[in-house]
Write an enzyme that holds these catalytic residues in place. Structure first.
Site, short mmCIF file in Angstrom:
data_model
loop_
_atom_site.label_atom_id
_atom_site.label_comp_id
_atom_site.label_asym_id
_atom_site.label_seq_id
_atom_site.Cartn_x
_atom_site.Cartn_y
_atom_site.Cartn_z
CG ASP A 155 1.62 -1.51 3.61
OD1 ASP A 155 2.22 -1.60 2.37
OD2 ASP A 155 1.58 -1.96 4.97
CG ASP A 174 4.66 -4.30 0.20
OD1 ASP A 174 5.56 -4.37 0.48
OD2 ASP A 174 3.23 -4.24 0.66
#
Length: 202
Positions: A155, A174
């Site tokens: 991330d 995401d």
């Protein structure tokens, strides 16, 4: 090939490539993982092979720096997520977490493909599902590539409020999943089944 499958393959693959490319750039520019790797093949090898045990900060790839995109609001900072969305289940033992995520990911792919096959691809009312399902599929597979190769997801997008409050770090995959699910919610309202008319009143 029917148009709907062209959309499914092109959009899903495009999102997977975009997701992995952005993660590669983050690892290259924000971590020390590629130090000493002079060729693309060496860097890809370091990115897609199981990482060593976690080191400083509990991370497998050590951060070098971060980028403030909008001061006090948004930054690019390397992070690792061994769990599901928003870090859920990250505390499960690896021998439980791994098989669980493989099962959930493959189940999600099968469910998406099953649902997508039911679309005609020509009905304008299906537009939200026609584009939303490939986005969810591409996002799910983008993160699945991470889990298979190194058992954690990279991330790097971090929204925060003066470091007093922060949204959990996320990535392109995401974002695609969230947008895709949002489109499916809209589709549920657009194509909501209407009660059949009563023949006796016709």
């Amino acid at each position: 090939m029917p148009r709907k499958y062209v959309i499914l393959v092109a959009l899903s693959l495009g999102l997977i490539v975009l997701d992995q490319w952005t993660k590669y750039l983050v690892v290259r520019d924000l971590t020390t993982r590629f130090d000493g790797a002079t060729t693309l093949s060496q860097r890809l090898g370091k990115m897609y092979t199981p990482a060593e045990a976690a080191g400083r900060y509990g991370l497998h790839f050590q951060p070098r720096t971060h980028v403030e995109v909008v001061d006090n609001f948004f930054r690019l900072r390397y992070a690792e997520n061994p769990g599901a969305a928003w870090g859920m289940f990250r505390d499960l033992p690896p021998n439980v977490r791994g098989p669980l995520f493989h099962l959930v990911s493959l189940g999600a792919v099968l469910l998406i493909v099953f649902y997508f096959r039911k679309l005609t691809g020509t009905d304008p009312a299906e537009a939200w599902a026609l584009w939303g399902l490939p986005m969810v599929l591409g996002g799910a597979l983008g993160n699945y590539v991470d889990r298979v190769s190194r058992a954690f997801v990279i991330d790097f997008l971090e929204a925060h409020w003066y470091d007093k409050a922060a949204w959990p770090s996320f990535n392109v995959a995401d974002a695609a999943i969230v947008v895709g699910v949002g489109m499916l919610v809209v589709d549920a309202f657009v194509r909501k089944e209407k009660p059949a008319s009563d023949p006796a009143k016709a």
